[in-house]
Design an enzyme around this catalytic site. Sequence first.
Site, PDB file in Angstrom:
ATOM      1  CG  ASN A   9      -1.722   1.232   1.412  1.00 32.16           C
ATOM      2  OD1 ASN A   9      -1.823   2.033   0.481  1.00 32.16           O
ATOM      3  ND2 ASN A   9      -2.322   1.413   2.581  1.00 32.16           N
ATOM      4  CE  LYS A  11       0.052   3.409   4.769  1.00 28.62           C
ATOM      5  NZ  LYS A  11      -0.134   3.573   6.185  1.00 28.62           N
ATOM      6  CG  HIS A  98      -5.986   1.663   5.022  1.00 28.23           C
ATOM      7  ND1 HIS A  98      -5.608   2.613   5.934  1.00 28.23           N
ATOM      8  CD2 HIS A  98      -4.921   0.841   4.848  1.00 28.23           C
ATOM      9  CE1 HIS A  98      -4.349   2.380   6.293  1.00 28.23           C
ATOM     10  NE2 HIS A  98      -3.909   1.318   5.649  1.00 28.23           N
ATOM     11  CD  GLU A 100      -3.253   5.383   6.604  1.00 24.76           C
ATOM     12  OE1 GLU A 100      -3.223   5.479   5.362  1.00 24.76           O
ATOM     13  OE2 GLU A 100      -2.312   4.900   7.269  1.00 24.76           O
ATOM     14  CD  GLU A 170      -3.776  -2.819   7.145  1.00 22.10           C
ATOM     15  OE1 GLU A 170      -2.666  -3.058   6.678  1.00 22.10           O
ATOM     16  OE2 GLU A 170      -4.356  -1.737   6.973  1.00 22.10           O
ATOM     17  N   GLY A 176       1.919   2.079  10.789  1.00 21.05           N
ATOM     18  CA  GLY A 176       2.843   3.204  10.666  1.00 21.05           C
ATOM     19  C   GLY A 176       3.450   3.642  11.987  1.00 21.05           C
ATOM     20  CB  SER A 216       4.791  -1.830  12.129  1.00 19.36           C
ATOM     21  OG  SER A 216       4.304  -0.522  12.311  1.00 19.36           O
TER      22      SER A 216
END
Length: 255
Positions: A9, A11, A98, A100, A170, A176, A216
Amino acid sequence: MRKNIVAGNWKMNLDYEQGVSLFSEIVNMVKDEVVGSQEVVVCSPAIHLSSIAKLSSGVNNVHIGAQNIHEAESGAYTGEISASQVKSVGANHVILGHSERRAFFKETDALLAEKVNAALKHQLTPIFCIGETKEERESGRFFDVIKTQLEAGLFHLSATDFERVVLAYEPVWAIGTGLTASPEQAQEVHAFIRKTVAEQYGEAIAEDTSILYGGSCNPSNAQNLFSQKDIDGGLIGGASLKSRDFLDIAKVFNA
Ligand code: PEP
């Protein structure tokens, strides 16, 4: 048969040239180094999709995907991209749900269910992300949170459609942050996800569902995570921006 998948990904990173150059490196490394039946998927910003689709054409184990689609077919949705547009450039995957997008763009489970329908209608494989926040983990509510995300985002699908979905666990607190779920923590949730899928669609479909871990993940921890019984690969953020790291993660499945 359950597939092993390592998906990147990117991003909102990399300008056009950088993205094409990174993808070329990845394709060449996959051709030289990947010897198993694992699939490598790169989910790039929309600006790269058309060019990287051409670079991956004919390379069986490399696929490309988008990071979002709009739920509507087409129309007056300035700035948005539809499933059919993504499909038309040669992509065959899309990341949906996701954390985010859930957090920054307020995407709800109900909206995500519509996006899943749009993706499947246009032969895109949804990589559907679920996972709890730090606070939800600490309060012990994480199994409930994950079950609700599955039920509301996906369980309206027929069994035949559900079989076309890839899941990604996730934990939001691990994305991150450099904090990775331990292999045991991740396995516990993956087993729970598979059990929840089995209750809805039966054991055979649950056994065939690929469930990726994301958060991560890097070349040092991938082996331990991917050796867990219910972890079938990874959704990789930061480490997918470095071809060597991404390939080393994908190569865990060479063994
Ligand atoms: C992600 O964004 O899906 C992700 C897993 O990011 P990272 O690997 O950087 O934690």
